[in-house]
Write an enzyme that holds these catalytic residues in place. Structure first.
Site, short mmCIF file in Angstrom:
data_model
loop_
_atom_site.label_atom_id
_atom_site.label_comp_id
_atom_site.label_asym_id
_atom_site.label_seq_id
_atom_site.Cartn_x
_atom_site.Cartn_y
_atom_site.Cartn_z
N ALA A 13 -65.06 -24.82 -4.54
CA ALA A 13 -65.08 -24.66 -3.08
C ALA A 13 -64.09 -25.56 -2.36
O ALA A 13 -63.81 -25.34 -1.18
CB ALA A 13 -66.49 -24.92 -2.55
N SER A 14 -63.54 -26.55 -3.04
CA SER A 14 -62.58 -27.44 -2.39
C SER A 14 -61.16 -26.86 -2.36
O SER A 14 -60.29 -27.39 -1.67
CB SER A 14 -62.55 -28.80 -3.09
OG SER A 14 -62.15 -28.66 -4.45
N GLY A 15 -60.92 -25.78 -3.09
CA GLY A 15 -59.60 -25.15 -3.09
C GLY A 15 -59.40 -24.27 -1.88
O GLY A 15 -60.34 -23.98 -1.13
N GLY A 18 -61.50 -21.10 -2.31
CA GLY A 18 -62.93 -21.43 -2.24
C GLY A 18 -63.37 -21.75 -0.83
O GLY A 18 -64.47 -21.36 -0.40
N SER A 138 -57.20 -12.66 -11.45
CA SER A 138 -55.78 -12.68 -11.05
C SER A 138 -55.09 -11.42 -11.55
O SER A 138 -55.49 -10.83 -12.56
CB SER A 138 -55.09 -13.91 -11.65
OG SER A 138 -53.68 -13.81 -11.56
N TYR A 151 -53.10 -18.69 -19.22
CA TYR A 151 -53.76 -18.39 -17.94
C TYR A 151 -54.06 -16.90 -17.84
O TYR A 151 -55.16 -16.50 -17.42
CB TYR A 151 -52.86 -18.84 -16.79
CG TYR A 151 -53.43 -18.58 -15.42
CD1 TYR A 151 -54.42 -19.39 -14.89
CD2 TYR A 151 -52.95 -17.52 -14.65
CE1 TYR A 151 -54.94 -19.15 -13.62
CE2 TYR A 151 -53.45 -17.28 -13.37
CZ TYR A 151 -54.44 -18.09 -12.87
OH TYR A 151 -54.96 -17.85 -11.61
#
Length: 244
Positions: A13-15, A18, A138, A151
């Site tokens: 959530a800090s991104g 997010g 992605s 990735y």
């Protein structure tokens, strides 16, 4: 829209993404568990922004490269109706140059830990009248990308996992879906040079990158009653970059 009290857990959530997911779900009336790893400042700013909404906000710090993260989250969560996995990191470079640790960290953060966490949360999600599981994958998980091989692999694994889980738990009414963005204008993508970004823009029919809030809006739709008959799907948010 909300007929009863509902809680959403957002990992990462800090991104940038997010944060926008949290704001979009708060607008729908969801109370929020906000998972983060190290960015205390971003979580504090997000909590301030969420004060405009009449919702509970519960921050939870946990390192997804540490097995104790599962126990930390399990102990903190009592009710959960929506699970959103937005936590992630990337690796840009030749596959042959990756260390074993870097590969393991990608696997843990994107696949292993959320799978383990969902094993413990499924009973709570399935008790909900509107259980939702949503992964932020992605475009590279669908088409692959040179210099982002591992990735691409873990993002593809997320999509395969969600398709299979959607079938397994469908009778409970809990839906499982994926949001698959193309290039999003976030801090994580600042590693690309302006020349590389310009080259990418020529391949995108809408001629711009996605905004983080557009990903948040897509998640809000999948969490809403309007998406109750949608499961096992990959919702592409790429400006027409990839179609099939």
């Amino acid at each position: 829209m909300m007929q009863d009290t509902k809680y959403a857990l957002i990992t990462g959530a800090s991104g940038d993404i997010g944060r926008e997911i949290a704001l979009s779900l708060a607008k729908q009336g969801f109370h929020l568990y906000l998972h983060y790893y190290r960015n205390d400042a971003a979580i504090q700013l997000l909590q301030e922004a969420l004060r405009h909404f009449d919702v509970d906000v519960i921050p939870i710090q946990a390192d997804f490269t540490n097995s104790e993260a599962i126990a930390t989250l399990q102990e903190a969560i009592f009710q959960v109706d929506v699970f959103v996995h937005a936590a992630g990191t990337s690796y840009y470079g030749l596959f042959q140059d990756m260390s074993e640790l870097e590969m393991k960290q990608l696997w843990d953060i994107h696949v292993h830990v959320p799978m383990q966490l969902l094993q413990s949360l499924l009973p709570k999600l399935q008790r909900s009248t509107a259980g939702r599981i949503i992964f932020i994958s992605s475009i590279w998980g669908e088409v692959g990308a040179a210099m982002e091989v591992a990735y691409s692999a873990v993002k593809g694994a997320q999509i395969a996992f969600c398709k299979a889980l959607a079938q397994e738990i469908a009778l409970s009414g809990t839906t499982v879906n994926v949001v698959s963005p193309g290039m999003v204008d976030t801090k994580m993508n600042q590693l690309f040079s302006e020349e590389e970004k310009s080259a990418l823009l020529t391949e995108i029919p809408l001629s711009r990158f996605a905004k983080p809030e557009e990903v948040g809006e897509a998640v809000a739709f999948l969490a809403s009653d309007g998406a109750r008959y949608m499961t096992g799907q990959t919702l592409r948010l790429n400006g027409g970059w990839f179609m099939r």
